[in-house]
Design a protein around this motif. Structure first.
Motif, PDB file in Angstrom:
ATOM      1  N   PHE A 180       0.933  -1.108  -0.052  1.00 42.72           N
ATOM      2  CA  PHE A 180       0.037   0.029   0.037  1.00 42.72           C
ATOM      3  C   PHE A 180       0.742   1.154   0.100  1.00 42.72           C
ATOM      4  CE2 PHE A 180      -2.050  -3.508   2.168  1.00 42.72           C
ATOM      5  CZ  PHE A 180      -3.355  -3.276   1.838  1.00 42.72           C
ATOM      6  N   ALA A 181       0.561   2.347  -0.799  1.00 39.30           N
ATOM      7  CA  ALA A 181       1.485   3.572  -0.638  1.00 39.30           C
ATOM      8  C   ALA A 181       0.216   4.630  -0.346  1.00 39.30           C
ATOM      9  CB  ALA A 181       1.775   3.602  -1.849  1.00 39.30           C
ATOM     10  N   SER A 182       0.470   5.542   0.447  1.00 38.96           N
ATOM     11  CA  SER A 182      -0.499   6.658   0.752  1.00 38.96           C
ATOM     12  C   SER A 182      -0.438   7.770  -0.204  1.00 38.96           C
ATOM     13  CB  SER A 182       0.129   7.362   2.116  1.00 38.96           C
ATOM     14  OG  SER A 182      -0.598   8.462   2.301  1.00 38.96           O
ATOM     15  N   GLU A 183      -1.538   8.377  -0.502  1.00 39.93           N
ATOM     16  CA  GLU A 183      -1.528   9.257  -1.760  1.00 39.93           C
ATOM     17  C   GLU A 183      -0.984  10.440  -0.975  1.00 39.93           C
ATOM     18  OE1 GLU A 183      -5.636   9.398  -2.616  1.00 39.93           O
ATOM     19  OE2 GLU A 183      -5.473   7.468  -3.832  1.00 39.93           O
ATOM     20  N   GLU A 184      -0.790  10.815   0.210  1.00 39.39           N
ATOM     21  CA  GLU A 184      -0.631  12.031   0.875  1.00 39.39           C
ATOM     22  C   GLU A 184       0.682  12.267   1.276  1.00 39.39           C
ATOM     23  OE1 GLU A 184      -3.362  12.567   3.818  1.00 39.39           O
ATOM     24  OE2 GLU A 184      -5.260  12.791   2.728  1.00 39.39           O
ATOM     25  N   ASN A 185       1.333  11.156   1.380  1.00 37.32           N
ATOM     26  CA  ASN A 185       2.735  11.250   1.999  1.00 37.32           C
ATOM     27  C   ASN A 185       3.713   9.885   1.547  1.00 37.32           C
ATOM     28  OD1 ASN A 185       1.953   9.299   4.099  1.00 37.32           O
ATOM     29  ND2 ASN A 185       0.980  10.947   5.137  1.00 37.32           N
ATOM     30  N   LYS A 186       4.702   9.999   2.177  1.00 36.78           N
ATOM     31  CA  LYS A 186       5.452   8.603   1.915  1.00 36.78           C
ATOM     32  C   LYS A 186       5.413   7.451   2.681  1.00 36.78           C
ATOM     33  CE  LYS A 186       8.008  10.582  -1.683  1.00 36.78           C
ATOM     34  NZ  LYS A 186       9.579  10.471  -1.431  1.00 36.78           N
ATOM     35  N   ARG A 188       4.209   3.936   3.645  1.00 40.56           N
ATOM     36  CA  ARG A 188       4.124   2.714   2.899  1.00 40.56           C
ATOM     37  C   ARG A 188       3.665   1.449   3.929  1.00 40.56           C
ATOM     38  NH1 ARG A 188       4.265   6.150  -0.068  1.00 40.56           N
ATOM     39  NH2 ARG A 188       5.881   6.558  -2.142  1.00 40.56           N
ATOM     40  N   ALA A 189       2.984   0.387   3.473  1.00 37.80           N
ATOM     41  CA  ALA A 189       2.676  -0.753   4.241  1.00 37.80           C
ATOM     42  C   ALA A 189       2.806  -1.957   3.300  1.00 37.80           C
ATOM     43  CB  ALA A 189       1.305  -0.620   4.816  1.00 37.80           C
ATOM     44  N   LEU A 190       3.330  -2.944   3.945  1.00 37.16           N
ATOM     45  CA  LEU A 190       3.337  -4.270   3.189  1.00 37.16           C
ATOM     46  C   LEU A 190       2.812  -5.387   4.239  1.00 37.16           C
ATOM     47  CD1 LEU A 190       4.916  -5.633   0.842  1.00 37.16           C
ATOM     48  CD2 LEU A 190       6.872  -5.976   2.456  1.00 37.16           C
ATOM     49  N   LEU A 191       1.881  -6.283   3.520  1.00 36.51           N
ATOM     50  CA  LEU A 191       1.167  -7.469   4.210  1.00 36.51           C
ATOM     51  C   LEU A 191       1.879  -8.831   3.492  1.00 36.51           C
ATOM     52  CD1 LEU A 191      -2.623  -6.704   4.078  1.00 36.51           C
ATOM     53  CD2 LEU A 191      -0.927  -6.269   6.052  1.00 36.51           C
ATOM     54  N   ASP A 213       7.915   4.913   7.065  1.00 34.60           N
ATOM     55  CA  ASP A 213       8.158   6.096   6.007  1.00 34.60           C
ATOM     56  C   ASP A 213       9.314   5.749   5.087  1.00 34.60           C
ATOM     57  OD1 ASP A 213       9.730   8.643   5.453  1.00 34.60           O
ATOM     58  OD2 ASP A 213       8.126   9.683   6.509  1.00 34.60           O
ATOM     59  N   PHE A 214       8.677   5.973   4.063  1.00 32.40           N
ATOM     60  CA  PHE A 214       9.688   5.350   2.668  1.00 32.40           C
ATOM     61  C   PHE A 214      10.934   6.199   2.953  1.00 32.40           C
ATOM     62  CE2 PHE A 214      11.364   5.745  -1.343  1.00 32.40           C
ATOM     63  CZ  PHE A 214      11.659   4.287  -1.849  1.00 32.40           C
TER      64      PHE A 214
END
Length: 250
Positions: A180-186, A188-191, A213-214
Motif C-alpha cells: 500500500f502507498a499513501s496518496e498524501e505522504n511517503k 508505505r505498508a506491506l502485508l 516512512d519510505f
C-alpha cells in the motif's frame, strides 16, 4: 537487505492506494518515544535490554501462540545490536547500528480487546518511522475488512514443501505480499502471508504487517549497511593486530 529492491519499487509506484498508517496507538510520524510512557504502563519503570538474536527469539511469540490472548510478555524491551555478530540478520532486520535510531520490542500488545504480537518499533530522532507486527486471526480480519479491495498484490509464489512425509507432500508452501502507498505522504505498508512446511514436517507461519516512512526507512537502511561494513573492518583489524602480537611472543 530483505525487501530492499522490492521497497524501491514501492517508492516509484504511481497508482497510490489507501495505506495503513498505524497499529493501535502507534502511528507512523505521529508517535514519539515519550508517548510510550502512557501507551505502555511498564515503559516508565526499568526497561530491559536485548542484545542478541537468541534473546530476541526467546521473547518472540511463536506462530502457534499468536491467537492466544495471554501468550507473550507484555513488557517493552529496548533492542541493541549484537557487536559479536556484526553482519547478522538480527543487526540488519531487528536491531540498529545507527545512533539516531532507537528500537523497541513488545512481545504482546493489547488494544481495544485485540492482542497483537511481536510489535517492533523503530524511532528516528524520537519519531516513529517503522512498525512491524505478526498477523494473528483477529488482527488479520480487521486489516482485511478495512482495506478490502485496496492495495496491490506484488508477489505470489507456490512451491513444494521440504517434508518427506508423503501425506504432507500435497500441501504447498505459499507466499504472497500486498503493498500500500499513501496518496498524501511517503508512508508505505506491506502485508506478507507466508506458509510453509519445513524439512522436519513442521508447519511454519510468518504472516506479518510492516508500515514505514519510505524516505527515512531507505536512508536508515543505507546507513546501517555502511556502519556495519565499518564495524566489520574495525573487527578484522583488531583480530589482525591481536594475531600479530601473539606471533611476536613466539
Amino acid at each position: 537487505m530483505k525487501h530492499f529492491l522490492f521497497i524501491i519499487l514501492i517508492g516509484i509506484y504511481s497508482n497510490a492506494q489507501d495505506c495503513p498508517t498505524r497499529i493501535g496507538d502507534f502511528q507512523i510520524n505521529s508517535t514519539i518515544t515519550s508517548d510510550l510512557e502512557w501507551i505502555l504502563p511498564s515503559y516508565s519503570s526499568y526497561i530491559s535490554i536485548i542484545e542478541s538474536l537468541d534473546e530476541y527469539q526467546n521473547l518472540t511469540v511463536n506462530h502457534e501462540d499468536l491467537n492466544e490472548e495471554y501468550a507473550g510478555d507484555q513488557s517493552a524491551y529496548r533492542i541493541k545490536p549484537d557487536y559479536k555478530n556484526v553482519k547478522s540478520w538480527y543487526n540488519l532486520e531487528v536491531a540498529s547500528v545507527n545512533d539516531s535510531t532507537e528500537v523497541i520490542f513488545i512481545p504482546s500488545y493489547k488494544t481495544d480487546d485485540i492482542v497483537i504480537k511481536n510489535v517492533l518499533l523503530k524511532f528516528y530522532n524520537d519519531k516513529l518511522y517503522f512498525i512491524r507486527a505478526s498477523l494473528n486471526k483477529s488482527y488479520t480480519n480487521i486489516i482485511l475488512e478495512k482495506y478490502k479491495g485496496k492495495g496491490h498484490k506484488s508477489e505470489e509464489k507456490k512451491s513444494p514443501n521440504a517434508c518427506k512425509n508423503i501425506k504432507l507432500k500435497k500441501y504447498l508452501n505459499t507466499f504472497s505480499q500486498y503493498f500500500f502507498a499513501s496518496e498524501e505522504n511517503k508512508i508505505r505498508a506491506l502485508l506478507t502471508f507466508d506458509f510453509k512446511i519445513n524439512k522436519y514436517c513442521e508447519t511454519v507461519i510468518n504472516d506479518r504487517i510492516e508500515i514505514f516512512d519510505f524516505d527515512i526507512y531507505m536512508r536508515e537502511n543505507q546507513k546501517i549497511i555502511f556502519n556495519m561494513e565499518n564495524m566489520q573492518m574495525m573487527e578484522d583489524d583488531r583480530k589482525k593486530i591481536e594475531k600479530e602480537q601473539k606471533l611476536k611472543r613466539f
